[in-house]
Design an enzyme around this catalytic site. Structure first.
Site, mmCIF file in Angstrom:
data_model
loop_
_atom_site.group_PDB
_atom_site.id
_atom_site.type_symbol
_atom_site.label_atom_id
_atom_site.label_comp_id
_atom_site.label_asym_id
_atom_site.label_seq_id
_atom_site.Cartn_x
_atom_site.Cartn_y
_atom_site.Cartn_z
ATOM 1 N N LEU A 57 40.905 42.848 35.201
ATOM 2 C CA LEU A 57 40.919 43.742 36.357
ATOM 3 C C LEU A 57 42.068 43.289 37.246
ATOM 4 C CD1 LEU A 57 37.200 44.142 37.584
ATOM 5 C CD2 LEU A 57 38.593 45.861 36.420
ATOM 6 N N ASP A 58 42.773 44.232 37.831
ATOM 7 C CA ASP A 58 43.828 43.864 38.768
ATOM 8 C C ASP A 58 43.247 43.007 39.888
ATOM 9 O OD1 ASP A 58 45.617 45.376 37.347
ATOM 10 O OD2 ASP A 58 45.458 47.129 38.662
ATOM 11 N N LYS A 59 44.064 42.127 40.426
ATOM 12 C CA LYS A 59 43.628 41.248 41.515
ATOM 13 C C LYS A 59 42.957 42.008 42.656
ATOM 14 C CE LYS A 59 45.388 37.732 44.735
ATOM 15 N NZ LYS A 59 46.599 36.985 45.179
#
Length: 259
Positions: A57-59
């Protein structure tokens, strides 16, 4: 001093899933060389055993993040994700009144990172498909752009492919960028939400993940409730009837330690 605890939403002898908070990296990366907190290491320390990431998942994105508990399971889960034998559900708050329903088939070129992709050639566009549903909308009496009111939508996003930043880039492409998206969004609307609603994150969350458990052969639905920032916006805009109640719960314990 007690270390920070992650919210574990599912665990069995093969898999563990957490509700990843916004702002937390999955693992070490050259992109954020100065970051010191990583979901992989935190979860390993919390449960006392090694974990294997099977997707990312993106930050700035919160929500369902799954780890395998052994290398064999990691390979099985990697196949599920790479072949897209699953259903991902995200929810986002976007600028404007989004289409009621849209199946967007729009190829995207992978965004290269200046640190990790320095020698990579410019990639070709790859197929990218996302289905969108507008769940709710609101008009606020604030002139952010050239109009006396500003309008926003609550959108359910179902990615059919798994390209980097796919949902964020597809919503930008249809002129409904996600609030809080520093790279693909609009700064004036991002700042408005920060100042007015204390919303200092990307308003995108991976709320559900469904797949067939590779070992138990059962339909597994993992749910990650929205965090305080997104939940208070849902309440403020009177959108709570547009979402399943389990997406708004503070904890999801029913799937813990289940076969």
């Amino acid at each position: 001093m007690m270390s920070e605890q992650l919210d574990i939403i599912y665990r069995d002898e093969y898999l563990v899933a957490i509700n990843k908070p916004s702002g937390l990296l999955v693992h070490r990366s050259m992109i954020d060389r100065h970051e010191t907190r990583f979901a992989m290491q935190m979860l390993r320390d919390q449960i006392g055993q090694h974990v294997f990431p099977v997707h990312r998942l993106d930050k700035p994105t919160s929500g369902v993040l799954v780890f395998a508990l052994n290398a064999e399971m990691a390979a099985l889960m990697g196949n599920i994700f790479s072949e897209h034998y699953l259903q991902k559900t995200y929810v986002a708050i976007v600028r404007g009144i989004a289409p009621e329903h849209l199946l967007l088939d729009y190829p995207i070129i992978e965004e290269l990172d200046k640190y990790t992709d320095q020698k990579a050639r410019t990639p070709e566009p790859k197929p990218a498909i996302t289905e969108f549903f507008r769940l709710a909308e609101v008009s606020l009496p604030y002139a952010i752009d050239k109009y006396p009111e500003s309008r926003y939508s609550l959108v359910k996003c179902l990615p059919r492919t798994g390209r980097k930043h796919q949902i964020r880039r597809h919503l930008k492409h249809i002129s409904h960028p996600i609030i809080g998206d520093a790279k693909h969004g609009k700064g004036n609307h991002n700042r408005f939400f920060q100042k007015t609603f204390n919303a200092n994150r990307l308003l995108l969350a991976a709320t559900e993940l469904r797949f067939i458990h590779p070992i138990y052969n059962t339909d597994l639905k993992l749910v990650a409730p929205l965090d305080k920032t997104m939940a208070q916006l849902i309440q403020r805009f009177a959108w709570y009837n547009a979402l399943p109640s389990e997406w708004l719960a503070s904890q999801t314990q029913s799937n813990l330690y289940a076969p």
